[in-house]
Write a protein that holds these residues in place. Sequence first.
Motif, PDB file in Angstrom:
ATOM      1  N   VAL D 198       0.825  -1.197   0.000  1.00 11.27           N
ATOM      2  CA  VAL D 198       0.000   0.000   0.000  1.00 11.27           C
ATOM      3  C   VAL D 198       0.868   1.260   0.000  1.00 11.27           C
ATOM      4  O   VAL D 198       0.514   2.283  -0.575  1.00 11.27           O
ATOM      5  CB  VAL D 198      -0.991  -0.052   1.181  1.00 11.27           C
ATOM      6  N   GLY D 199       2.051   1.147   0.587  1.00 13.62           N
ATOM      7  CA  GLY D 199       2.963   2.293   0.606  1.00 13.62           C
ATOM      8  C   GLY D 199       3.386   2.710  -0.784  1.00 13.62           C
ATOM      9  O   GLY D 199       3.456   3.894  -1.108  1.00 13.62           O
ATOM     10  N   ILE D 200       3.640   1.706  -1.625  1.00 19.31           N
ATOM     11  CA  ILE D 200       4.034   2.004  -3.009  1.00 19.31           C
ATOM     12  C   ILE D 200       2.882   2.661  -3.748  1.00 19.31           C
ATOM     13  O   ILE D 200       3.048   3.653  -4.437  1.00 19.31           O
ATOM     14  CB  ILE D 200       4.436   0.711  -3.736  1.00 19.31           C
ATOM     15  N   PHE D 201       1.694   2.097  -3.538  1.00 16.18           N
ATOM     16  CA  PHE D 201       0.542   2.617  -4.266  1.00 16.18           C
ATOM     17  C   PHE D 201       0.289   4.081  -3.927  1.00 16.18           C
ATOM     18  O   PHE D 201      -0.196   4.848  -4.731  1.00 16.18           O
ATOM     19  CB  PHE D 201      -0.714   1.805  -3.927  1.00 16.18           C
ATOM     20  N   ARG D 202       0.611   4.469  -2.694  1.00 12.80           N
ATOM     21  CA  ARG D 202       0.337   5.841  -2.261  1.00 12.80           C
ATOM     22  C   ARG D 202       1.557   6.727  -2.341  1.00 12.80           C
ATOM     23  O   ARG D 202       1.478   7.900  -2.007  1.00 12.80           O
ATOM     24  CB  ARG D 202      -0.141   5.824  -0.811  1.00 12.80           C
ATOM     25  N   PHE D 203       2.675   6.169  -2.699  1.00 10.48           N
ATOM     26  CA  PHE D 203       3.931   6.918  -2.652  1.00 10.48           C
ATOM     27  C   PHE D 203       4.140   7.549  -1.289  1.00 10.48           C
ATOM     28  O   PHE D 203       4.654   8.648  -1.155  1.00 10.48           O
ATOM     29  CB  PHE D 203       3.958   8.038  -3.708  1.00 10.48           C
ATOM     30  N   ASN D 204       3.658   6.916  -0.287  1.00  6.74           N
ATOM     31  CA  ASN D 204       3.714   7.537   1.017  1.00  6.74           C
ATOM     32  C   ASN D 204       3.524   6.479   2.088  1.00  6.74           C
ATOM     33  O   ASN D 204       2.531   5.771   2.097  1.00  6.74           O
ATOM     34  CB  ASN D 204       2.591   8.576   1.150  1.00  6.74           C
ATOM     35  N   ALA D 205       4.506   6.346   2.922  1.00  8.22           N
ATOM     36  CA  ALA D 205       4.376   5.432   4.045  1.00  8.22           C
ATOM     37  C   ALA D 205       5.541   5.689   4.966  1.00  8.22           C
ATOM     38  O   ALA D 205       6.434   6.481   4.656  1.00  8.22           O
ATOM     39  CB  ALA D 205       4.400   3.982   3.573  1.00  8.22           C
ATOM     40  N   SER D 206       5.528   5.017   6.083  1.00  5.64           N
ATOM     41  CA  SER D 206       6.656   5.179   6.993  1.00  5.64           C
ATOM     42  C   SER D 206       7.844   4.411   6.421  1.00  5.64           C
ATOM     43  O   SER D 206       7.694   3.530   5.573  1.00  5.64           O
ATOM     44  CB  SER D 206       6.292   4.639   8.371  1.00  5.64           C
ATOM     45  N   PHE D 207       9.007   4.739   6.933  1.00  6.01           N
ATOM     46  CA  PHE D 207      10.226   4.106   6.437  1.00  6.01           C
ATOM     47  C   PHE D 207      10.184   2.601   6.666  1.00  6.01           C
ATOM     48  O   PHE D 207      10.537   1.822   5.792  1.00  6.01           O
ATOM     49  CB  PHE D 207      11.423   4.727   7.162  1.00  6.01           C
ATOM     50  N   GLY D 208       9.729   2.219   7.836  1.00  2.09           N
ATOM     51  CA  GLY D 208       9.659   0.797   8.151  1.00  2.09           C
ATOM     52  C   GLY D 208       8.792   0.041   7.163  1.00  2.09           C
ATOM     53  O   GLY D 208       9.121  -1.058   6.723  1.00  2.09           O
ATOM     54  N   MET D 209       7.663   0.659   6.795  1.00  3.36           N
ATOM     55  CA  MET D 209       6.759   0.015   5.837  1.00  3.36           C
ATOM     56  C   MET D 209       7.439  -0.166   4.492  1.00  3.36           C
ATOM     57  O   MET D 209       7.310  -1.204   3.847  1.00  3.36           O
ATOM     58  CB  MET D 209       5.515   0.887   5.666  1.00  3.36           C
ATOM     59  N   PHE D 210       8.172   0.868   4.083  1.00  5.49           N
ATOM     60  CA  PHE D 210       8.881   0.777   2.802  1.00  5.49           C
ATOM     61  C   PHE D 210       9.943  -0.314   2.839  1.00  5.49           C
ATOM     62  O   PHE D 210      10.136  -1.057   1.881  1.00  5.49           O
ATOM     63  CB  PHE D 210       9.516   2.115   2.448  1.00  5.49           C
ATOM     64  N   LEU D 211      10.620  -0.389   3.967  1.00  3.64           N
ATOM     65  CA  LEU D 211      11.660  -1.403   4.128  1.00  3.64           C
ATOM     66  C   LEU D 211      11.037  -2.793   3.976  1.00  3.64           C
ATOM     67  O   LEU D 211      11.548  -3.663   3.267  1.00  3.64           O
ATOM     68  CB  LEU D 211      12.287  -1.245   5.510  1.00  3.64           C
ATOM     69  N   PHE D 212       9.915  -2.953   4.626  1.00  3.32           N
ATOM     70  CA  PHE D 212       9.160  -4.197   4.573  1.00  3.32           C
ATOM     71  C   PHE D 212       8.815  -4.536   3.123  1.00  3.32           C
ATOM     72  O   PHE D 212       9.046  -5.637   2.638  1.00  3.32           O
ATOM     73  CB  PHE D 212       7.893  -3.962   5.407  1.00  3.32           C
ATOM     74  N   THR D 213       8.279  -3.544   2.406  1.00  2.16           N
ATOM     75  CA  THR D 213       7.935  -3.717   1.001  1.00  2.16           C
ATOM     76  C   THR D 213       9.152  -4.112   0.205  1.00  2.16           C
ATOM     77  O   THR D 213       9.118  -5.034  -0.617  1.00  2.16           O
ATOM     78  CB  THR D 213       7.397  -2.386   0.433  1.00  2.16           C
ATOM     79  N   GLY D 214      10.252  -3.399   0.446  1.00  2.00           N
ATOM     80  CA  GLY D 214      11.484  -3.636  -0.301  1.00  2.00           C
ATOM     81  C   GLY D 214      11.949  -5.066  -0.135  1.00  2.00           C
ATOM     82  O   GLY D 214      12.252  -5.756  -1.119  1.00  2.00           O
TER      83      GLY D 214
END
Lengths: 222, 599, 320, 435
Positions: D198-214
């Motif tokens: 969801v972070g990618i879809f919104r181009f916006n999330a916390s760093f931890g969420m992005f890390l998780f996605t990555g």
Amino acid sequence: MPGRREFLNTLMRGGILAALGLLSGAVIFRSRDGKSCSYGFDCSGCSRSKSCMLPAALEARQTVWQLDMTKCIQCGRCATNCVMSPSAVKCTHAFAMCGYCDLCGGYFKPGTKILTTAAENQLCPTNALKRKFIEDPFFEYTIDEELCIGCGKCVKGCGAFGNGSLQLQVRHDRCKNCNECSIARNCPSQAFTRVPANKPSLMRGLGKERPGTAAKKGGVDA
Amino acid sequence: MKIGKSPLNTIKFLENVSLGSAVFAMVFCVLIIVNYIQIKRADPLNTPAMTMLIEKLQNDPANDQLRQEIRTLDLLARKAFFTAQWQVRTGGYLLFISILILASCIKTIELIRVKLPEEPTGKPVLFWETTLLKRKWLVYSGTGLVVLTLLLAWLTHNDLGNTGSREPGAGSRYPGTGNRDTVSRMQDARSRIPHPASVTSSADSNTVEETSYPSWKEVKANFPCFRGPGSIGVTERSGIPTSWDGKSGKNIKWKTAIPLPGNNSPVIWNDRIYLSGANESKREVYCLDALTGKIIWTSTVDKIPGEPSQVPGVSKETGLAAPSLATEGRRVYAIFANGDLIALDMDGNKVWAKNLGMPANHYGHSSSLILYRDILIVQYDQRSGPAVMGLSGKTGEQVWKTPRNVKISWASPSLVNTGKRMELLLAAEPCVASYDPLTGKELWKLDCISGEVGPSLAYANLIVYSVNEYSTLSAIRTGENPKVIWENNEFLSDVPSPVANDDFLFLVTSYGTAVCYDATVGTKYWEHDFGTPVYSSPMLAEGKFYIMDKKGLMHIIKAGKDFSQISECQLGEGSFCTPAFTNGHIFLRADKHLYCIGK
Amino acid sequence: MKQKIFIIAGLLLLIAVIGIMFTDLFSGKKQEQTNPYDYKMGEIRKTDSNQTAYTELLTIKPALVEIHAIVNGDGDRIYVAGKNGLEIYKGDGKPDGNFSFEGVASCMAIDKRGKIFIGIQDHVEVFDQIGKPAGKWKSVSPESILTSIAVSNSCVYVADAGKKIVYRYDLNGRLINRIGEKDPQKNVPGFIIPSPYFDLALGKKGELWIANTGRHSLEQFSDEGVLNSAWGEASMAIDGFCGCCNPSHFAFLHDGSFVTSEKGIERVKIYSPKGEFTCIVAPPSAFTEGTRGLDLAVDSKDRIIVLDPERKQVRIFVKK
Amino acid sequence: MYIVRCTSFFLLFLLLPLVTLPIQRFPKPEFETNYTQPSTQIPVPRAELLAYLDVLVLLVALALVSWLVLKKRSRLWVFAMSVFSLAYFGFYREGCVCSIGSIQNVSLALFDHSFVLPLTVLLFFLLPLVFTLFFGRTFCAAVCPFGAIQDLVAFKPQSLGSRLNTVLGIIPYLYLGLAVLFAATGTDFIICRYDPFVGIFRFNASFGMFLFTGILLLSGVFIARPYCRFLCPYGVLLNWTSRFSRRHLTITPKECIQCRLCENSCPYDAIDFPVTDKSPESRPLMVKKMMMLTVLVPFLVLIFGYTGSRMQDTLAGVDYRVKLAKEVMALSKMQDAKAGSREPGAGSRKQVQDDSFEIKAYKASGKTESQVYSEASAVLKKFYLGGWLFGGFTGLVIAMLIAGRMLPVYRKDYVTNKGRCFSCARCTDYCPIKS
């Protein structure tokens, strides 16, 4: 052999369909516990509460997240815990309530001696609260939403020294309306609730209540 | 596409593009992370430098240069804050675009590249051979899994993580005994909630053995003596039933016959109930399971050094076992009309015992015991040498003894926290007196009571209430200079003790009239006549007064400015005793039986 | 071989993901407890205990549902009015009578003969000592919110926060004139009343003082509406008035000193007749945070009687 | 009766303005300059009609993809559709509510009657299941944006082998069980809490969420669709329904010629190879094994159920009410210690000031300690039962897994595994037989 298998398959398919139907039925048609109603009204006064078997899901409103200021303790998590950055929670000003103070508790740092808009006097960390002179001795306070980060500092100041016209609210043009709001999960006072989408605001003092009713002080309050 | 005529060239080109975008993505990824760490490490909006400058300015408001400095710094800080945000956002978009290019290049390469169906390598695997092997493996791992699960079941149920579940309901059922089988512990988990809310978790109960007394909080969570913690008639337990019927058995969880008679009220620690009984020849202490009502042990009190040979002369209404027991969760203490005092451990074994000397008391000794920490306090107001004494709970040795210049009293001591200290409050003609429970030192006394004092004291909000028939009802503000703040003598009690909270003082006379006063100023709110005499003391629980009359009818009245009776519940058996409470339960001692009321 | 490495790498990453989820869910870690944007209000509420010259002697707990107004009558009897009723206490806190009426009393005054004037929302009702109605004045205007009443020998002053004006009536409720209307020629700045806190009181010599709360000042008017003097400073420091509309209430000691109460930072203070800060009666710590409407009265022994609507108490303070 | 209700409601609406009219707010100052006060802006949320549009798009996309998979058998078109879905359901709609998350809404609505479930959410939950019941997991193929984004990055998919697939395949069941448990108890929506994309879809999330996605996407380069296969709780439901689907994607449109070309075509290990030789196990042995299984199944259910109930505290520890109760208890213990030290003669204990936001909020709320505890104990009770059910469910899943391995197998051709196949239509490209 394949015939039997096919038959079993059809049977199971029918079974699953029935189960899904049952599940939907259970969610759609059910008695309410009298606590809330999808009309957005409080069921307690409704004569049909309890026995009300209307298809709940059919009339159910979409819900959105909103912040109940009466529970808020201004912990600052709205600013840091929203999935959006900056947060979708922002300070909103109920102009109808504002006292147009010269010494605004939400604007000035404590201990400010000379009441000017200079940086050293401002409580807001991002300069999002604007102060404008109207006429002696009135000042207008507006919020630059682009700059506001929803930290609630001014809200705390206004609530403590003023009448609480500065309030934190979820701005629905910014809120992504997550299925489970991440601020709600982290809100220490459980102040976030789902509200019907057609009544997305939980602000007080927008001109609909008598002064005092909000704070229950019986007519001697605002 | 113009570049390259053969697909091979296109692939080459796309590969280069994807390589480039991969590098690009990598760089942005690193940049964003660096930026993020920077923001995390130093929040530009909260620099210590800024705070310092502002503080300086407040001390030196005329310094314009400082002012200027702050403004510049503030501008910079806000700029830095918003720039960092902008950087992260833009970096994110660029990263996304580069990854998009990368992905689409690779996908295109995949599409363009002529796919030569892979030559199936090797023979198809022999299905059953591997399957049989797998099944064997499955059996082993399945067994392993079950063992692991069981292990997990044991390990995850740690008592530390358990505090949460324990707290709402109750503490460990049996302090000090940890080795009970798991199944019954699960049953505990289910039946936990209605049990006395002790705050001890198991982790604590291990240390319990070392400290010789419970915390005040723990005491408050139990029902350790007559009229509850502190003996002031107030309990904080909740979920107390308000309706039952002894005849139909409605809400009567169990009833157990108590072998010997006694007018002492049950006391409770965790899930065990203690009471005593006596006749001319025998004195006994009983321990019952609060869950089932089964008598867990009976301890006979005999062979006590100095025990008088003759039976004391007592009135029928007092009996030979009128004082209630006391416990601090380590030992149980009991006193009888002939002066026998005994300490038993939680399993009914005698720890120590002594005789205090036959009390000179024409109705029979009836002052109940109370404990402060591990000091057992005995009010021994008799005709010859009235005194109050503190005995070591562990050994029975006298820690202190304070002689009292009073007449015989049948009231029981109360222990209250006045904010600054704990005070032991006693009532007897002619005074209400306060003592330090640790040393026995008299803190204050006030002459305000006379006659044969039966009712114990009530206390709330720094005010002590004393009452006696043919005397007065006095509200005394405690402190160094105690003072009667209001008094009244319209309704007075002979036996039942008053009870108070911050708002109300509640009194019931022995002939059965209940009265409620404003606690601070003494305005009478209401009175109500039950028509039946009352000897048991009223208890205040969950904002309701519980008054048991002599016929066993419990009157439950809301604590309020207006008289509002919630219910009347018949036990079907007469009672002189004060009820005891745990969460969701009332324990009533009637003439012959002990009843547990609850669902 | 290469394939194995890929699988292991992928698996490790996948396990990392699951591990993160698992630990995050069950670790029970405490959430962030620092607020980078904290507004540290505690500092402002702190006071120097040496400045507190009074101590609480007695607390009375009235039985009324809400309490809003307090007056010290003759014989130092304390009158407390609130929702639907009035209670009277002796100086030592013992009840000495009560009566009931309809409505929420927001202010009250007693004249020399013991007549009780009670402001209810937008009108004044008069009662005698035993609660017998002795007149109901007509509503001033529907927007009116009466917040204070004072009675002199000849007239009744009524502060109306809704209309932001003070009315002078004769004792029978006939309007004589209005005081405090903005008039640049007379140099009257007008009242700024941002919320319904608008107190007035009669000083030692019977002179009329009105709290211009929006300007954080106390102003002295003649009966004809001439502004004679004013003092007051807006400040969060102890010597000033701070917040939306302060001082919310005030009263006079016998030497002409002012006793003031504030909301926002709840405190009761004393100022000299010249308006210089003297001492604190009750610091913010004596009140529940958020208390508003601390009405004040002073009895013949200069005891300061504070009405605490939040705790529903009448609290009497005496000099240490 | 109905008319009475209607009229009463009509009257209520008529009365509403009357009720609000005489109520006034505190009067404004009268400004002498021409100042007009601004009005408070309350932005409106996304129009409800758009939610119905989403359902419509979902319906059309499902129908289209099903047709593309079953009739057209075209990987390219399916891929194109997945890009569309990614764009619409992912980047345009930004994720919420998605079918995966709707499991929780439905569970909560089932157990908490004050939670009203909008029809659109119910449809998001139902439609993919119904389609799967008839056409296989075409939702996964190209409608779900989560699947689409992972499909996009599966550059070097590796076969994991059946053991790894089996073991890792248990995770989604556990995840589903936990998600339903936590949703039904009103604790948390954990699927949304750990929503990886969801972070990618919104181009916006916390760093931890992005890390998780990555991390997840990176692992997805080698393990194709790791979320769908080894995490997705909705996938479990789709797996079950898909097994009984009326029609399903087949590798070959006609008779299989055993060319073995498709053997390595599936990045998700969802192709079952032919098993033509008979089981070497004798019939009596098989019967014995089956009998053992009938004992094993309830045994496992009980064992795991018991374990689950024992984990009551750990599970309930996630709940905010239980967390608060723990904190309040710690606080009151501390205060006790302090009160104890104030008593004469007590040793001085170190005083710790606990002022966490949770405690502050609890104090501000005016709740009593016992209220907090009783709320927590109610939650704990739910978790005790929930623990049994969750554990039992896990046991059942494992038992079924074992039972599945024990059954005799006979397969003539290469076929897609109806449960695990995402209907992505990759294998069709490998089949030499074209319609």
